[in-house]
Design an enzyme around this catalytic site. Structure first.
Site, PDB file in Angstrom:
ATOM      1  N   LEU A  46       0.861  -1.177   0.000  1.00 26.09           N
ATOM      2  CA  LEU A  46       0.000   0.000   0.000  1.00 26.09           C
ATOM      3  C   LEU A  46       0.899   1.229   0.000  1.00 26.09           C
ATOM      4  CD1 LEU A  46      -2.854  -0.733   2.590  1.00 26.09           C
ATOM      5  CD2 LEU A  46      -3.115  -0.428   0.130  1.00 26.09           C
ATOM      6  N   ASP A  47       0.567   2.240  -0.809  1.00 22.62           N
ATOM      7  CA  ASP A  47       1.325   3.480  -0.800  1.00 22.62           C
ATOM      8  C   ASP A  47       1.269   4.104   0.596  1.00 22.62           C
ATOM      9  OD1 ASP A  47       1.935   3.269  -3.490  1.00 22.62           O
ATOM     10  OD2 ASP A  47       0.189   4.439  -4.126  1.00 22.62           O
ATOM     11  N   PRO A  48       2.275   4.905   0.976  1.00 22.99           N
ATOM     12  CA  PRO A  48       2.267   5.529   2.307  1.00 22.99           C
ATOM     13  C   PRO A  48       0.982   6.286   2.625  1.00 22.99           C
ATOM     14  CG  PRO A  48       4.411   5.806   1.302  1.00 22.99           C
ATOM     15  CD  PRO A  48       3.535   5.177   0.255  1.00 22.99           C
ATOM     16  N   ALA A  50      -1.979   5.661   1.529  1.00 19.32           N
ATOM     17  CA  ALA A  50      -3.144   4.773   1.523  1.00 19.32           C
ATOM     18  C   ALA A  50      -3.362   4.159   2.900  1.00 19.32           C
ATOM     19  CB  ALA A  50      -2.956   3.680   0.490  1.00 19.32           C
TER      20      ALA A  50
END
Length: 301
Positions: A46-48, A50
């Site tokens: 997951l992107d930071p 997100a």
């Protein structure tokens, strides 16, 4: 001689409700520290910025990670209309703007083009490799490059809410390798209004659901305690979508040595990926052929 990694031999899955801010790797490192575990990994970055479900595997569960990353996943996300960014989310710089805003009916009419088997170009700020280099590294250096479109299966894409004309909330279920940021970018271009993601939350991944997730703060609060240990899900939870093949004690011994062995099956067909169990304990994952499991991964539980 290689240095022996310190920590406990503990195996299982911890489902974390990741907050915005930390990277997926940082969450894994926190979980590994909290359990004093020898080995840990996660099933899908997951992107930071997100939030939502991040499935963290400990010990022998790391061998089952591919069966979660290959499974479908669901996301809820908010698109901001009227601006494109270089990262396709709110973290990037605005590179173009538009004054038009789509109606609800226009959004719904565009969604079928983004469902089923589609081709998707990942964001330039992504971990995709270009000639051995990560795309995000090239993008940060202002390098000129193109990313080839990749096949993606989108099982569902729905408009959930419309808080105001500038925003739309959607939910998507897709297969491995899908980028929500690309959906927002391409949908904005199709509608002629541009768009980027402002919020992203993963709702479920394969057999794991956000309802079973542990708040990130709980990991530190319960670190090195039996309370945290009790939150671990069994290794076999990750294999819920594969046929389970019971086997005898003798067959279990053969499988643990990496050899094919006879199993019982009422559901598996020739060539299926399946897993063998003895008295409920996972023994091995492999290919079912003519009454036997040919192991690809052995689980030492």
């Amino acid at each position: 001689m290689a240095k022996r990694r310190k920590g406990r031999d503990i195996s299982g899955w911890l489902i974390v409700d990741k907050p915005a801010g930390p990277t997926s790797t940082a969450v894994v490192n926190k979980v590994r520290w909290a359990f004093d575990a020898k080995k840990a990994g996660h099933a899908g970055t997951l992107d930071p910025a997100a939030t939502g479900l991040l499935a963290v595997a400990l010990g022998e569960a790391t061998k089952t990670i591919p069966y979660v990353t290959d499974a479908d996943k669901a996301y809820r996300f908010t698109i901001r209309w009227g601006a494109a960014t270089n990262t396709d989310d709110a973290e990037g710089e605005v590179i173009a703007t538009a004054d038009t805003r789509p109606t609800d009916d226009q959004i719904r009419a565009a969604l079928p083009s983004f469902t089923g088997d589609i081709l998707q170009v990942p964001p330039k700020f992504s971990a995709v490799k270009i000639d051995g280099e990560r795309a995000y590294a090239l993008a940060r250096d202002d390098e000129k490059f193109e990313i080839a479109a990749r096949p993606l299966h989108v099982a569902a894409l729905q408009l959930i809410d419309r808080p105001d004309p500038d925003h739309a909330v959607l939910e998507m279920t897709c297969g491995k390798g899908g980028y929500v940021r690309s959906i927002a970018r391409d949908l904005g271009e199709t509608l002629g209004c541009l768009g980027h993601v402002t919020e992203l939350r993963r709702l479920w991944s394969g057999p794991f659901d956000l309802e079973d997730a542990v708040p990130f703060t709980t990991i530190e609060d319960e670190a090195r305690t039996e309370a945290l240990d009790s939150r671990l899900l069994p290794v076999a939870t990750a294999l819920a979508d594969l046929p389970e093949l019971p086997c005898s004690e003798l067959a279990a011994a053969r499988l643990r040595n990496g050899n094919p062995a006879e199993v019982l099956s009422s559901t598996a067909e020739f060539g299926d990926t399946a897993w063998a169990s003895h008295k409920g304990t996972p023994i091995a994952i492999g290919t079912y052929r003519a009454g036997s499991l040919h192991p690809a991964r052995v689980l030492n539980l």
